[in-house]
Design an enzyme around this catalytic site. Structure first.
Site, PDB file in Angstrom:
ATOM      1  CG  ASN A   9      -1.712   1.221   1.420  1.00 18.11           C
ATOM      2  OD1 ASN A   9      -1.782   2.053   0.510  1.00 18.11           O
ATOM      3  ND2 ASN A   9      -2.350   1.369   2.570  1.00 18.11           N
ATOM      4  CD1 TRP A  10       3.526   0.778  -2.783  1.00 16.24           C
ATOM      5  CD2 TRP A  10       3.589   1.810  -4.767  1.00 16.24           C
ATOM      6  NE1 TRP A  10       4.179  -0.059  -3.661  1.00 16.24           N
ATOM      7  CE2 TRP A  10       4.231   0.560  -4.891  1.00 16.24           C
ATOM      8  CE3 TRP A  10       3.505   2.632  -5.903  1.00 16.24           C
ATOM      9  CZ2 TRP A  10       4.794   0.109  -6.092  1.00 16.24           C
ATOM     10  CZ3 TRP A  10       4.054   2.183  -7.102  1.00 16.24           C
ATOM     11  CH2 TRP A  10       4.696   0.942  -7.189  1.00 16.24           C
ATOM     12  CE  LYS A  11      -0.286   3.307   4.674  1.00 18.54           C
ATOM     13  NZ  LYS A  11      -0.251   3.434   6.120  1.00 18.54           N
ATOM     14  CG  HIS A  95      -5.955   1.968   5.030  1.00 19.09           C
ATOM     15  ND1 HIS A  95      -5.558   2.940   5.918  1.00 19.09           N
ATOM     16  CD2 HIS A  95      -4.919   1.093   4.945  1.00 19.09           C
ATOM     17  CE1 HIS A  95      -4.329   2.662   6.342  1.00 19.09           C
ATOM     18  NE2 HIS A  95      -3.930   1.550   5.763  1.00 19.09           N
ATOM     19  CD  GLU A  97      -3.142   5.619   6.569  1.00 18.00           C
ATOM     20  OE1 GLU A  97      -3.124   5.670   5.327  1.00 18.00           O
ATOM     21  OE2 GLU A  97      -2.216   5.117   7.243  1.00 18.00           O
ATOM     22  CD  GLU A 167      -3.758  -2.539   7.223  1.00 19.44           C
ATOM     23  OE1 GLU A 167      -2.626  -2.745   6.793  1.00 19.44           O
ATOM     24  OE2 GLU A 167      -4.415  -1.523   6.937  1.00 19.44           O
ATOM     25  N   GLY A 173       2.062   2.312  10.747  1.00 19.02           N
ATOM     26  CA  GLY A 173       2.998   3.421  10.584  1.00 19.02           C
ATOM     27  C   GLY A 173       3.670   3.846  11.882  1.00 19.02           C
ATOM     28  CB  SER A 212       4.807  -1.729  12.181  1.00 14.19           C
ATOM     29  OG  SER A 212       4.405  -0.377  12.384  1.00 14.19           O
ATOM     30  N   GLY A 233       2.708  -1.037   4.359  1.00 10.98           N
ATOM     31  CA  GLY A 233       2.770   0.384   4.060  1.00 10.98           C
ATOM     32  C   GLY A 233       4.217   0.810   3.856  1.00 10.98           C
ATOM     33  N   GLY A 234       4.800   1.365   4.902  1.00 11.19           N
ATOM     34  CA  GLY A 234       6.146   1.940   4.829  1.00 11.19           C
ATOM     35  C   GLY A 234       7.174   1.043   4.141  1.00 11.19           C
TER      36      GLY A 234
HETATM   37  P1  PGA Z   1       2.557   0.290   7.726  1.00 15.18           P
HETATM   38  O1  PGA Z   1       1.127   0.507   7.048  1.00 15.18           O
HETATM   39  O2  PGA Z   1       3.124  -0.977   7.165  1.00 15.18           O
HETATM   40  O3  PGA Z   1       3.352   1.508   7.319  1.00 15.18           O
HETATM   41  O4  PGA Z   1       2.336   0.214   9.197  1.00 15.18           O
HETATM   42  C1  PGA Z   1       0.257  -0.582   6.801  1.00 15.18           C
HETATM   43  C2  PGA Z   1      -1.009  -0.070   6.174  1.00 15.18           C
HETATM   44  O5  PGA Z   1      -1.447   1.048   6.493  1.00 15.18           O
HETATM   45  O6  PGA Z   1      -1.620  -0.755   5.343  1.00 15.18           O
END
Ligand code: PGA
Length: 250
Positions: A9-11, A95, A97, A167, A173, A212, A233-234
């Protein structure tokens, strides 16, 4: 056997140049993870570019959201038909967010899930509790409520058309990963809840962990009985790290 899936997930990260480099790096190393289904979810504007770059490989492309409606006056939204047209096989839905920052309710998320299905796109349906909810001991209730919204609209069989991503919001994050035991406990609850309604759907359903996940902890997490991959994500923004996670699942 459920095939391990690792989705990046490149956001809201990247540029034309960096996206080109990232996807080239993933393509170059993907043979090291032959048993993992690899999915990348770029920002919407880069989807056509990424779809073109992965054409002819087994890498799949997903979007980070999808409109609950199919056509018309919905400024800023992107329909399932359009996503399909530019090569998306998956769409991230719900998600945390989107839920927390843009006010997406369980019901709206369920409608987005339905939109993905009717357009032949597989939802990557995100659920999970906040830190407050975990500390209040209501993790299972929150996950159940989020899943129930989809079941109420689409029926339990609909879950077979996508994957769930558990999640925990406090792990996203933050570098604070759930322990393999904590994650497994939640995943087992989710599968058990679905099994009570339909054992076959529960058995076949892939439940990814997100929050994470990195090259250092991926193997222990994916090694758990009910963890079938990761939503990253990251660590998905560096080809080397993302590939190391993909390898952990192979
Ligand atoms: P993260 O994000 O790996 O940076 O914690 C995961 C996500 O939001 O899907």
């Amino acid at each position: 056997m459920r095939q391990v899936m690792v989705a990046g997930n490149w956001k809201m990260n990247g540029s034309s140049e960096s996206v080109k480099e990232l996807i080239a790096g993933i393509k170059q190393g993907m043979d090291s993870a032959p048993d993992t289904e690899i999915v990348v979810c770029p920002p919407a504007v880069y989807i056509p570019r990424v779809s073109g770059a992965v054409d002819g490989t087994s890498i799949k492309v997903g979007s980070q959201n999808i409109c609950d409606e199919d056509k018309g006056a919905f400024t800023g939204e992107i329909s399932g038909d359009m996503l399909k047209d530019v090569g998306c096989e998956y769409a991230i839905i719900g998600h945390s967010e989107r839920r927390a920052l843009y006010g997406e309710s369980d019901e709206l998320v369920a409608r987005r899930f339905a939109a993905a299905r009717r357009n032949g796109i597989k939802p990557v349906f995100c659920i999970g509790e906040t830190l407050e909810e975990r500390e209040a001991g209501v993790t299972n209730d929150v996950c159940a409520r989020q899943i129930d919204a989809v079941i109420a609209l689409e029926g339990v069989e609909a879950l077979a058309d996508g994957v769930i991503a558990y999640e925990p919001v406090w792990a996203i994050g933050t570098g604070k990963v759930a322990t393999p035991e904590q994650a497994q406990e939640a995943h087992a609850f989710i599968r058990g809840k679905i099994a009570a309604l339909n054992a076959d759907v529960a058995e076949g359903l892939r439940i990814l962990y997100g929050g994470s996940m990195n090259p250092g902890n991926a193997k222990d997490l994916i090694g758990q009985a009910d963890i079938d991959g990761g939503l990253i994500g990251g660590a998905s923004l560096k080809a080397e790290d993302f590939l190391a996670i993909c390898q952990a699942g192979s």
